[in-house]
Design an enzyme around this catalytic site. Sequence first.
Site, PDB file in Angstrom:
ATOM      1  CE  LYS A 111     -31.293  40.648  17.859  1.00 35.29           C
ATOM      2  NZ  LYS A 111     -32.509  41.119  18.509  1.00 35.29           N
ATOM      3  CE  LYS A 191     -32.343  51.784  18.614  1.00 39.77           C
ATOM      4  NZ  LYS A 191     -31.596  51.093  17.593  1.00 39.77           N
ATOM      5  CE  LYS A 194     -39.845  46.567  17.475  1.00 44.01           C
ATOM      6  NZ  LYS A 194     -39.963  47.093  16.164  1.00 44.01           N
TER       7      LYS A 194
HETATM    8  P1  AMP Z   1     -36.115  48.415  14.592  1.00 48.80           P
HETATM    9  O1  AMP Z   1     -37.417  48.737  15.215  1.00 48.80           O
HETATM   10  O2  AMP Z   1     -35.015  48.243  15.593  1.00 48.80           O
HETATM   11  O3  AMP Z   1     -36.192  47.306  13.561  1.00 48.80           O
HETATM   12  O4  AMP Z   1     -35.665  49.710  13.778  1.00 48.80           O
HETATM   13  C1  AMP Z   1     -36.236  50.115  12.572  1.00 48.80           C
HETATM   14  C2  AMP Z   1     -35.619  51.436  12.169  1.00 48.80           C
HETATM   15  O5  AMP Z   1     -35.915  52.451  13.121  1.00 48.80           O
HETATM   16  C3  AMP Z   1     -34.082  51.393  12.058  1.00 48.80           C
HETATM   17  O6  AMP Z   1     -33.660  52.146  10.951  1.00 48.80           O
HETATM   18  C4  AMP Z   1     -33.629  52.015  13.358  1.00 48.80           C
HETATM   19  O7  AMP Z   1     -32.373  52.632  13.228  1.00 48.80           O
HETATM   20  C5  AMP Z   1     -34.744  53.035  13.638  1.00 48.80           C
HETATM   21  N1  AMP Z   1     -34.887  53.187  15.091  1.00 48.80           N
HETATM   22  C6  AMP Z   1     -35.485  52.327  15.957  1.00 48.80           C
HETATM   23  N2  AMP Z   1     -35.428  52.801  17.220  1.00 48.80           N
HETATM   24  C7  AMP Z   1     -34.759  53.979  17.165  1.00 48.80           C
HETATM   25  C8  AMP Z   1     -34.369  54.955  18.147  1.00 48.80           C
HETATM   26  N3  AMP Z   1     -34.660  54.823  19.438  1.00 48.80           N
HETATM   27  N4  AMP Z   1     -33.683  56.033  17.726  1.00 48.80           N
HETATM   28  C9  AMP Z   1     -33.387  56.204  16.416  1.00 48.80           C
HETATM   29  N5  AMP Z   1     -33.721  55.331  15.455  1.00 48.80           N
HETATM   30  C10 AMP Z   1     -34.404  54.226  15.810  1.00 48.80           C
END
Ligand code: AMP
Length: 331
Positions: A111, A191, A194
């Site tokens: 970050k 990965k 958004k």
């Molecule tokens: P975030 O949107 O980064 O806050 O992620 C919320 C949850 O979704 C977390 O448990 C992440 O590990 C999972 N997550 C988000 N993006 C991915 C991805 N591309 N592949 C696997 N898990 C994801």
Amino acid sequence: MKRLFSGVKPTGDLHLGNYLGAIKQWVEMQDGYEAIYGIVDYHAMTATYDPKELEEYVFKCCCNYLACGLDPEKSILMIQSQVPLHTELTWFLNCLTPVSWLERVPTFKDKVQQQADNINLGLLDYPVLMAADIIIYKAEVVPVGEDQLPHLELAREIIRRFTSQFGEVFPEPQAIMGKVRRIKGLDGSEKMGKSLNNCIYLYETKEEIWAKISKAVTDPARIKKSDPGNPDICNIFSLHKMLSTQEVQDKVVEGCRGATIGCIECKRWLTDAMDEELSPIREKYFYYMERPEEVSEIFTDGNKKAAALAEQTMQEVYGKIGLKYKFLGKR
Ligand code: AMP
Ligand code: TRP
């Protein structure tokens, strides 16, 4: 049954990566655990944000939780900021946590690079708040993605400090990782997320899904239909493995290796499978989006249940840390 806590940061609409990587497992775990699923809005404030947008994302996240199958009859569904004891416990944990531990956390270092103009104290404190989210419910199990493992390790270290200085209150939580660790985005390399514009949102229609999938990156060595492809390095196939039946997967492998199907055909099949998985979610999502009162009732009830559990833990904590103040009467 063991207690479980997990949450998503409401910084945008939920996408297929969130669903396959997290929420789908959460839905399955509802029967085996006493689960609490939060929308962690305090965490979302560590990046520059628009207040109106935050409110919208929290509401949409509530609708998505329900649409994906998180069930208020089985689990507690709550919004972090509506149980402000999370931040009270965080303050106390702050006083137990050496700054040097936090400066070493990989997500903090990332970050610092990513938002150099806003390296706020909340960013450094992020894992401590996360520890509080978990331990205020005495959760023993935390399903998270790989990137969150250092945070869980830190939570355990904070608990060990607490236990050695004040006595036993909190169990050490274990991280559980789903089968799907990392879903790559439509660019085929990063990965799915958004921020990179490489994701499928859970609300998107079949036409919108097709518009994105049709442009998604495939095996780069396969230029024409007559070139045999390699599904093992094609991200479209890795999505097939998560969404399509074995029969379709076999057809893809055979057709791609044998150059009897083109990428377009393979992508059509993927779009069909994705739509089949997402269309019931999409339908329920729009159902809840149009019924804010129903959503409010569910989350207000969840917030209350969560607050009661948090209050119980905090009473125990006050006794241990010297904030019971017996001379003031019952707290
Ligand atoms: P975030 O949107 O980064 O806050 O992620 C919320 C949850 O979704 C977390 O448990 C992440 O590990 C999972 N997550 C988000 N993006 C991915 C991805 N591309 N592949 C696997 N898990 C994801
Ligand atoms: N930091 C987690 C993420 O970015 C979200 C989160 C906050 C969380 N508090 C939590 C996850 C407690 C599990 C348990 O995905």
